[in-house]
Design a protein around this motif. Structure first.
Motif, mmCIF file in Angstrom:
data_model
loop_
_atom_site.group_PDB
_atom_site.id
_atom_site.type_symbol
_atom_site.label_atom_id
_atom_site.label_comp_id
_atom_site.label_asym_id
_atom_site.label_seq_id
_atom_site.Cartn_x
_atom_site.Cartn_y
_atom_site.Cartn_z
ATOM 1 N N ILE A 109 0.813 -1.260 -0.191
ATOM 2 C CA ILE A 109 -0.031 0.159 -0.090
ATOM 3 C C ILE A 109 0.936 1.303 0.201
ATOM 4 O O ILE A 109 1.784 1.327 0.847
ATOM 5 N N GLY A 110 0.584 2.061 -1.045
ATOM 6 C CA GLY A 110 1.488 3.269 -1.288
ATOM 7 C C GLY A 110 1.056 4.235 0.271
ATOM 8 O O GLY A 110 0.371 4.330 0.770
ATOM 9 N N SER A 111 2.199 5.138 0.432
ATOM 10 C CA SER A 111 1.756 6.237 1.452
ATOM 11 C C SER A 111 1.442 5.851 2.655
ATOM 12 O O SER A 111 1.115 6.592 3.618
ATOM 13 N N LEU A 112 2.019 4.462 3.339
ATOM 14 C CA LEU A 112 1.593 4.015 4.518
ATOM 15 C C LEU A 112 2.282 5.045 5.610
ATOM 16 O O LEU A 112 1.563 5.201 6.828
ATOM 17 N N GLY A 113 3.227 5.722 5.243
ATOM 18 C CA GLY A 113 3.702 6.288 6.458
ATOM 19 C C GLY A 113 3.220 7.898 6.540
ATOM 20 O O GLY A 113 3.643 8.579 7.559
ATOM 21 N N MET A 114 2.101 7.964 6.135
ATOM 22 C CA MET A 114 1.212 9.287 5.936
ATOM 23 C C MET A 114 0.190 8.741 7.074
ATOM 24 O O MET A 114 -0.433 9.792 7.579
ATOM 25 N N LEU A 115 -0.285 7.471 7.034
ATOM 26 C CA LEU A 115 -1.290 7.194 7.972
ATOM 27 C C LEU A 115 -0.820 7.185 9.349
ATOM 28 O O LEU A 115 -1.573 7.296 10.188
ATOM 29 N N HIS A 138 5.816 -9.385 11.157
ATOM 30 C CA HIS A 138 6.650 -10.372 11.553
ATOM 31 C C HIS A 138 6.484 -10.938 13.047
ATOM 32 O O HIS A 138 6.498 -12.258 13.456
ATOM 33 N N ALA A 139 5.866 -9.856 13.763
ATOM 34 C CA ALA A 139 5.219 -10.151 15.202
ATOM 35 C C ALA A 139 4.284 -11.302 15.218
ATOM 36 O O ALA A 139 4.009 -12.064 15.869
ATOM 37 N N ALA A 140 3.366 -11.224 13.928
ATOM 38 C CA ALA A 140 2.110 -11.976 13.932
ATOM 39 C C ALA A 140 2.595 -13.406 13.064
ATOM 40 O O ALA A 140 1.896 -14.178 13.102
ATOM 41 N N GLY A 141 3.937 -13.203 12.728
ATOM 42 C CA GLY A 141 4.373 -14.704 12.003
ATOM 43 C C GLY A 141 3.894 -14.654 10.673
ATOM 44 O O GLY A 141 3.971 -15.634 9.912
ATOM 45 N N ILE A 142 3.848 -13.678 9.682
ATOM 46 C CA ILE A 142 3.629 -13.509 8.555
ATOM 47 C C ILE A 142 4.634 -12.492 7.849
ATOM 48 O O ILE A 142 5.329 -11.873 8.381
ATOM 49 N N GLY A 143 4.563 -12.282 6.319
ATOM 50 C CA GLY A 143 5.235 -11.587 5.679
ATOM 51 C C GLY A 143 4.470 -10.350 5.463
ATOM 52 O O GLY A 143 3.418 -10.044 5.502
ATOM 53 N N ALA A 144 5.353 -9.396 4.524
ATOM 54 C CA ALA A 144 4.744 -8.086 4.126
ATOM 55 C C ALA A 144 5.529 -7.847 2.645
ATOM 56 O O ALA A 144 6.605 -8.348 2.503
ATOM 57 N N CYS A 145 4.870 -6.919 2.181
ATOM 58 C CA CYS A 145 5.156 -6.404 0.783
ATOM 59 C C CYS A 145 5.359 -5.100 0.780
ATOM 60 O O CYS A 145 4.353 -4.367 1.322
ATOM 61 N N LEU A 146 6.395 -4.353 0.385
ATOM 62 C CA LEU A 146 6.741 -2.819 0.402
ATOM 63 C C LEU A 146 6.526 -2.423 -0.783
ATOM 64 O O LEU A 146 6.882 -2.820 -1.952
ATOM 65 N N SER A 147 5.450 -1.362 -0.766
ATOM 66 C CA SER A 147 5.116 -0.697 -2.130
ATOM 67 C C SER A 147 6.358 0.000 -2.531
ATOM 68 O O SER A 147 7.188 0.686 -1.834
ATOM 69 N N SER A 148 6.437 0.235 -4.033
ATOM 70 C CA SER A 148 7.473 1.305 -4.529
ATOM 71 C C SER A 148 7.159 2.700 -4.050
ATOM 72 O O SER A 148 7.967 3.271 -4.002
ATOM 73 N N PHE A 149 5.767 3.023 -3.728
ATOM 74 C CA PHE A 149 5.426 4.239 -3.557
ATOM 75 C C PHE A 149 5.225 4.463 -1.891
ATOM 76 O O PHE A 149 4.522 4.942 -1.359
ATOM 77 N N SER A 150 6.198 3.907 -1.223
ATOM 78 C CA SER A 150 6.319 4.002 0.173
ATOM 79 C C SER A 150 6.920 5.314 0.514
ATOM 80 O O SER A 150 7.638 5.968 -0.055
ATOM 81 N N VAL A 151 6.454 5.819 1.802
ATOM 82 C CA VAL A 151 7.215 6.890 2.393
ATOM 83 C C VAL A 151 8.473 6.653 2.988
ATOM 84 O O VAL A 151 9.438 7.427 2.738
ATOM 85 N N CYS A 152 8.827 5.455 3.556
ATOM 86 C CA CYS A 152 10.183 4.867 3.911
ATOM 87 C C CYS A 152 10.548 4.280 2.945
ATOM 88 O O CYS A 152 10.025 3.484 2.114
ATOM 89 N N SER A 153 11.762 4.487 2.641
ATOM 90 C CA SER A 153 12.693 4.021 1.316
ATOM 91 C C SER A 153 13.042 2.687 1.758
ATOM 92 O O SER A 153 12.840 2.033 2.831
ATOM 93 N N ILE A 154 13.310 1.937 0.710
ATOM 94 C CA ILE A 154 13.747 0.552 0.502
ATOM 95 C C ILE A 154 15.029 0.367 1.592
ATOM 96 O O ILE A 154 14.970 -0.630 2.422
ATOM 97 N N GLU A 155 15.942 1.496 1.868
ATOM 98 C CA GLU A 155 17.011 1.245 2.736
ATOM 99 C C GLU A 155 16.512 1.382 3.935
ATOM 100 O O GLU A 155 16.849 0.770 5.188
ATOM 101 N N GLU A 156 15.382 2.360 4.477
ATOM 102 C CA GLU A 156 14.922 2.255 5.646
ATOM 103 C C GLU A 156 14.271 1.072 6.167
ATOM 104 O O GLU A 156 14.499 0.874 7.379
ATOM 105 N N VAL A 157 13.644 0.366 5.320
ATOM 106 C CA VAL A 157 12.874 -0.712 5.624
ATOM 107 C C VAL A 157 13.672 -2.153 5.749
ATOM 108 O O VAL A 157 13.513 -3.197 6.126
ATOM 109 N N MET A 158 14.990 -1.738 5.029
ATOM 110 C CA MET A 158 15.883 -3.278 4.767
ATOM 111 C C MET A 158 16.219 -3.876 6.233
ATOM 112 O O MET A 158 16.250 -5.115 6.162
#
Length: 396
Positions: A80-86, A99-119
């Motif tokens: 989902i894009g722009s999650l960092g604004m929510l 991860h706390a819930a034991g599942i995976g997540a997908c980072l949007s290209s249109f994220s507020v936090c960059s790839i490197e911040e989420v790395m």
């Protein structure tokens, strides 16, 4: 803090609506044009009944594989894009909650936090979502950064070659205004809970693109600019080139037609997401749950079949699995939780859905995701009063 004790995703939606400025809430909540497909995505689940089977006396285990990873229950967080604004650091919090819930997540290209911040949060069951851009050099840069960050799964969204026309966004100016309007600023000021937690990050834009020339400054300007940078003449050959370039698994997201699934398999995709983009692109198409059974009947076992759009209850997960999905992606459901209470809200939503799925499985007499897949259509039946829907979803 929630306005009341939340019992469902619906409650988190109401809390998110009260906290978020209208522009942000409508960005998350809205769909294309008359929103008929948006409504149908959830409503069509009610045309499918679960077949109750009692007194089986066996323990239920909802764990299952998604994106090459065994999850605590067969879901992952959709991009989902722009999650960092929510919520500040929204993308990072979403990954941590998943991860706390034991599942995976997908980072949007249109994220507020960059790839490197989420790395630092990236694990084996996570994915990066790619929009193919007009500039191949910029597309390549994004792919290289995602690879370096440790993402093993790539989700390519293919149903956005033309931006969806969303009346709510057009009215409030999201992705069309060059800068925040006075009405947007006043709306932000009238939502003090959101403003108090977010004011320090209001100057942030789309983290993955902020350093590029011409992209502008701030979320509104950058979202408008980047929406015009998507490759509008995208073809299967372009997707095949990305499949060959990516070192891990590739999933094609945004298909509802069996012929498109066949093309995805033909170019070497490892998975598909049966999705109409949550009703945000082409209004008037069938719901994703109506499109799923025919695709699953033809291609189950050949490719991982993931499902999204319209999931609000654990019983919806059971129905999607019974109709042939290998796993599901959650979108708005967790976004509401994030907006309401940050990572705690996402964790709470996931726990609700896991408990609801477990209960539904128990009362349907199935003990595992594999058991659902074996019994398949024996787990569900169609409301007899709607034979037209029967034809759509392939019931006999």
């Amino acid at each position: 803090m929630l306005r009341r004790t939340a019992a469902s995703v619906h409650d988190y939606r109401l809390t998110a609506q009260s906290i978020l400025p209208r522009t942000l809430f409508e960005y998350v909540d809205g769909g294309a044009l008359d929103e008929s497909t948006l409504a149908r995505n959830t409503a069509d689940f009610e045309e499918i009944y679960i077949r109750q089977k009692v007194l089986r006396g066996e323990k239920v285990d909802p764990a299952g594989p998604v994106l090459g990873h065994i999850a605590s229950f067969p879901v992952a967080l959709a991009p989902i894009g722009s999650l960092g604004m929510l919520y500040p650091q929204g993308e990072i919090l979403a990954f941590q909650a998943a991860h706390a819930a034991g599942i995976g997540a997908c980072l949007s290209s249109f994220s507020v936090c960059s790839i490197e911040e989420v790395m630092p949060e990236v694990g084996d069951g996570d994915a990066f979502q790619l929009y193919v851009l007009k500039d191949p050099g910029r597309t390549e840069e994004i792919l290289a950064r995602a690879t370096a960050a440790g993402f093993r799964n790539l989700v390519i969204t293919v149903d956005t070659t033309h931006p969806g026309m969303r009346d709510r966004d057009l009215r409030n100016g999201y992705r069309s205004a060059a800068r925040p309007s006075l009405s947007m600023l006043l709306d932000c000021a009238m939502h003090p809970r959101w403003f108090a937690r977010s004011w320090r990050s209001l100057g942030r834009g789309l983290g993955n693109f902020a350093h590029w020339d011409g992209v502008g400054s701030g979320l509104i300007a950058q979202a408008a600019y980047m929406s015009r940078q998507l490759k509008t003449d995208l073809t299967w050959s372009d997707i095949e080139a990305v499949v060959k370039r990516w070192p891990g698994r590739v999933v094609v997201k945004g298909v509802t037609d069996p012929e498109d699934v066949a093309r995805a398999i033909g170019i070497g995709a490892d998975g598909v997401v049966v999705s109409n983009h949550g009703g945000r692109q082409l209004d008037g198409v069938m719901s994703s749950i109506a499109a799923l059974p025919v695709i699953a009947s033809r291609y189950s076992g050949e490719v991982e079949i993931l499902f999204d759009s319209g999931i609000r209850r654990g019983s919806h997960l059971l129905k999607a699995l019974a109709l042939g999905a290998d796993g599901c992606l959650l979108g708005r459901s967790y976004a509401y939780g994030l907006a309401a209470a940050g990572a705690d809200g996402v964790i709470a939503v996931l726990e609700m859905l896991r408990k609801e799925l477990t209960m539904s499985m128990s009362l349907a007499g199935v003990t595992s995701v594999e058991d659902i897949k074996k019994r398949h259509m024996a787990c569900v039946s169609l409301r007899e009063a709607r034979p037209n829907v029967s034809a759509l979803v392939g019931f006999s």
